[in-house]
Design a protein around this motif. Structure first.
Motif, PDB file in Angstrom:
ATOM      1  N   ASN A  17       0.805  -1.227   0.000  1.00 12.11           N
ATOM      2  CA  ASN A  17       0.000   0.000   0.000  1.00 12.11           C
ATOM      3  C   ASN A  17       0.837   1.277   0.000  1.00 12.11           C
ATOM      4  O   ASN A  17       0.351   2.327   0.425  1.00 12.11           O
ATOM      5  CB  ASN A  17      -0.971   0.019   1.191  1.00 12.11           C
ATOM      6  N   ASN A  19       1.401   3.685  -2.060  1.00 10.29           N
ATOM      7  CA  ASN A  19       0.741   4.027  -3.322  1.00 10.29           C
ATOM      8  C   ASN A  19       1.578   4.887  -4.258  1.00 10.29           C
ATOM      9  O   ASN A  19       1.374   4.864  -5.473  1.00 10.29           O
ATOM     10  CB  ASN A  19      -0.574   4.755  -3.038  1.00 10.29           C
ATOM     11  N   SER A  42      -0.275  -3.576  -4.072  1.00  9.50           N
ATOM     12  CA  SER A  42      -0.957  -2.274  -4.121  1.00  9.50           C
ATOM     13  C   SER A  42       0.016  -1.099  -4.127  1.00  9.50           C
ATOM     14  O   SER A  42      -0.285  -0.033  -3.597  1.00  9.50           O
ATOM     15  CB  SER A  42      -1.950  -2.139  -2.962  1.00  9.50           C
ATOM     16  N   TYR A  44       0.749   1.114  -6.480  1.00 16.15           N
ATOM     17  CA  TYR A  44       0.142   1.456  -7.755  1.00 16.15           C
ATOM     18  C   TYR A  44       1.100   2.139  -8.729  1.00 16.15           C
ATOM     19  O   TYR A  44       0.929   2.053  -9.946  1.00 16.15           O
ATOM     20  CB  TYR A  44      -1.065   2.362  -7.541  1.00 16.15           C
ATOM     21  N   SER A  67      -1.746  -5.899  -7.840  1.00 12.16           N
ATOM     22  CA  SER A  67      -2.222  -4.531  -8.093  1.00 12.16           C
ATOM     23  C   SER A  67      -1.089  -3.521  -8.210  1.00 12.16           C
ATOM     24  O   SER A  67      -1.221  -2.377  -7.782  1.00 12.16           O
ATOM     25  CB  SER A  67      -3.213  -4.096  -7.002  1.00 12.16           C
ATOM     26  N   CYS A  68       0.015  -3.956  -8.789  1.00  8.62           N
ATOM     27  CA  CYS A  68       1.071  -3.015  -9.196  1.00  8.62           C
ATOM     28  C   CYS A  68       0.709  -2.597 -10.624  1.00  8.62           C
ATOM     29  O   CYS A  68       1.168  -3.196 -11.603  1.00  8.62           O
ATOM     30  CB  CYS A  68       2.446  -3.670  -9.123  1.00  8.62           C
ATOM     31  N   PHE A  69      -0.092  -1.573 -10.725  1.00  8.65           N
ATOM     32  CA  PHE A  69      -0.774  -1.257 -11.975  1.00  8.65           C
ATOM     33  C   PHE A  69       0.151  -0.900 -13.132  1.00  8.65           C
ATOM     34  O   PHE A  69      -0.191  -1.121 -14.294  1.00  8.65           O
ATOM     35  CB  PHE A  69      -1.772  -0.118 -11.764  1.00  8.65           C
ATOM     36  N   CYS A  93      -1.972  -6.823 -12.363  1.00 12.27           N
ATOM     37  CA  CYS A  93      -0.815  -6.065 -12.875  1.00 12.27           C
ATOM     38  C   CYS A  93      -1.145  -5.729 -14.328  1.00 12.27           C
ATOM     39  O   CYS A  93      -0.701  -6.410 -15.257  1.00 12.27           O
ATOM     40  CB  CYS A  93       0.467  -6.896 -12.764  1.00 12.27           C
TER      41      CYS A  93
END
Length: 196
Positions: A17, A19, A42, A44, A67-69, A93
């Protein structure tokens, strides 16, 4: 850059998290780490992992980088040979394009459709995956996975004829394989894998 993690064994939820975190120190020492559950999940804005990230002692890779975008690739030397838990590994991802050899042969978890590794990684193109033998596997998020990657999966798939499994890749990927190298599906079938 002076962060000393050389004695760390548990990297569970490390930087989870964070972010706005863009990168980790290149010299991050994780060589003694056994637990990488939710490692950088997360994050991001994370664009890359250190090239020398040592995960060779890791057994738990659940939610690793989930969720490592904007993460585009995993380090070439990422070592998952000792991994036993890959639940939601690199799921969501969205920008991930390249993954090195990911060895899941020692996996002990059963995946549901929503907890599959690479779930939601829709840009995935190159992934040298060694499938687990204990569970069905889904790889439906991306229709861009290279034929070379599927060929690698077929060549290295465990023989599950005693307990047949299903590899779900979706109709678009099946059509691409049939057009370019139908022996991929034939070879998987011969090892006990139904391709759906």
């Amino acid at each position: 850059d002076g962060l000393d993690t050389s004695s760390g064994t548990n990297f569970s939820s490390f930087c989870q998290n964070c972010n706005s975190l863009i990168k980790l120190p290149d010299g991050l020492d994780t060589s003694s780490g056994t637990n990488f559950s939710s490692f950088c999940s997360s994050c991001y804005a994370l664009t890359k992992l250190p090239d020398g990230l040592d995960t060779s002692s890791g057994t738990n890779f659940s939610y690793f980088c989930q969720s490592c975008f904007v993460l585009i690739k995993l380090p070439d030397g990422l070592d998952t040979n000792s991994g036993t838990n890959f639940t939601s590994f690199c799921s969501n991802c969205y920008a991930l394009i390249t993954a090195p050899e990911i060895v899941m042969s020692a996996n002990t978890n059963t995946f549901a459709n929503y907890s599959q590794p690479f779930n939601g990684s829709s840009w995935l193109r190159t992934v040298y995956l060694i499938l687990p033998s204990n569970t069905n596997f889904w790889l439906t998020a991306s229709t861009r996975i290279s034929i070379e990657s599927f060929r690698y999966m077929a060549d290295h798939a465990p023989d599950v004829t005693a307990t047949p499994r299903t590899l779900t890749i979706g109709s678009t990927n099946i059509s691409r394989i049939n057009a370019e190298d139908p022996t991929i599906i034939t070879d998987l079938n011969a090892k006990g894998w139904t391709v759906a």
